[in-house]
Design an enzyme around this catalytic site. Structure first.
Site, short mmCIF file in Angstrom:
data_model
loop_
_atom_site.label_atom_id
_atom_site.label_comp_id
_atom_site.label_asym_id
_atom_site.label_seq_id
_atom_site.Cartn_x
_atom_site.Cartn_y
_atom_site.Cartn_z
N ASP A 31 -2.92 -10.41 -2.59
CA ASP A 31 -3.49 -9.96 -1.33
C ASP A 31 -4.98 -9.64 -1.51
OD1 ASP A 31 -2.12 -8.59 1.40
OD2 ASP A 31 -4.07 -7.75 0.87
N ASP A 83 -4.29 -12.83 3.38
CA ASP A 83 -5.59 -12.49 3.97
C ASP A 83 -6.74 -12.96 3.08
OD1 ASP A 83 -4.84 -10.65 2.07
OD2 ASP A 83 -5.16 -8.89 3.32
N HIS A 117 0.82 -1.22 0.00
CA HIS A 117 0.00 0.00 0.00
C HIS A 117 0.85 1.27 0.00
CE1 HIS A 117 -3.66 -2.24 0.44
NE2 HIS A 117 -3.33 -2.72 1.61
N HIS A 122 -6.46 -7.13 -0.42
CA HIS A 122 -6.56 -5.69 -0.64
C HIS A 122 -5.67 -5.27 -1.81
CE1 HIS A 122 -7.42 -6.42 3.69
NE2 HIS A 122 -8.44 -5.64 3.41
#
Length: 342
Positions: A195, A284, A159, A197
């Protein structure tokens, strides 16, 4: 497969974060890496300390003023008479200016943060720098002829953009690995982000470049963090036009839908003819993750590793998210074992 661990990760040990308006213990905590290290050792993987200094690569990926801020953030906070963990409270959104760096520390923190979910503590910089060293060490090992290597580190990185932190991330380890592979002789590098996200930081770093293809499978940003990037119509710009592929999926999608998206990702990387691959290995996607909503079971990570191996490219794995901590080690090692056994 050789694994490079972050020996200083536990120096980054924030005590709390804000989640949906509540002050809660951090989902991204020091035990995460410990579970992965233990699983690596138990499965007989070659675990090493970093043997490269990432400073040059960091300077290639991140802006000078952002690096300087990270290096000095804690001392600036202390000079600001800061107590506890600092959090931003104002951001330079839309019509506000971001070209001028304020002198007020909290304003600086807002300038360099995309959210208030990335707490700083005294040991954050040495921890993230050691993680960057591990990522560059893994990439250098692959550049020198290894089939694959794993960077086992926290906090994660995907991120983090060139000049901002967010989503627990400060330095972008996957981008550092990709740049190291390019500097080591690769002409084209594919990044596959699995991931839950979207890797908004990685996308933004390479969005106008053709020497890196970024492909991401993630929760639909209409409903899932980071919300403001990760849509299918983001395909790159300038020289990077056509070298960005987002495959957003609805939260709660089927396992079959996820693996269908993975197959599309593999097709795109094969067509790109990458010389090497970086995998942003977010775990995740696990069915038991407390903050994500994908359906993968522990055994599915063996399959993920086997599919990634079909690319038949030198590969650097970089640990990203995954907050079901006790299962994280088994899930990570299953990916590596699936890859090696393919």
């Amino acid at each position: 497969m050789r694994s490079y661990i972050n020996p200083h990760h536990a120096l980054h040990n924030p005590q709390f974060e804000f989640y949906r308006g509540e002050k809660v213990p951090c989902f991204e905590h020091a035990a995460r890496q410990g579970f992965v290290e233990a699983a690596l050792v138990a499965q007989g993987h070659d675990v090493q300390l970093p043997d490269q200094d990432a400073s040059d690569a960091i300077g290639r990926i991140h802006s000078p003023r952002y690096i300087q801020f990270l290096e000095t953030s804690w001392s600036q906070w202390q000079s600001f008479n800061g107590v506890g963990q600092p959090f931003p409270s104002v951001w330079p959104t839309r019509s506000l200016r971001s070209d001028r760096e304020p002198t007020n520390f909290i304003a600086k923190l807002g300038l360099y943060s995309m959210d208030n979910g990335t707490p700083l503590v005294e040991g954050t910089w040495p921890a993230v720098k050691a993680g960057a060293d591990a990522a560059v060490s893994a990439a250098m090992h692959v550049s020198q002829g290894a089939r694959a290597a794993f960077c086992c580190t926290r906090p994660p990185g995907h991120h983090a953009g060139a000049d901002f932190m967010g989503g627990y991330c400060f330095l972008n380890n996957a981008a550092l690995a990709a740049q190291t592979l390019l500097d080591g002789g690769a002409k084209r590098v594919g990044i596959v982000d699995v991931d839950f996200h979207h890797g908004n930081g990685t996308q933004s770093i390479f969005y106008d470049r053709s020497d890196v293809l970024f492909v991401s499978i993630h929760g639909d940003p209409h409903t899932e963090y980071p919300f403001f990037l990760g849509h299918a119509d983001e395909i790159g710009e300038g020289q990077g036009l056509g070298f960005n592929l987002n495959l957003p999926l609805p939260a709660g999608c089927s396992k079959a839908a996820w693996f269908d998206a993975l197959a599309l990702a593999m097709e795109r990387v094969q067509a790109y003819e990458a010389d090497a691959v970086v995998v942003s290995l977010g775990l995740d996607t696990f069915e038991g993750d407390p903050i994500a909503k994908f359906p993968l079971a522990t055994t599915d990570y063996l399959s993920l590793g086997r599919v990634l191996a079909t690319l038949a490219r030198p590969t650097v794995f970089v640990l990203e998210g995954g907050y079901a901590a006790q299962e994280l080690g088994t899930n990570a090692v299953n990916v590596l074992n699936g890859f090696e056994g393919a």
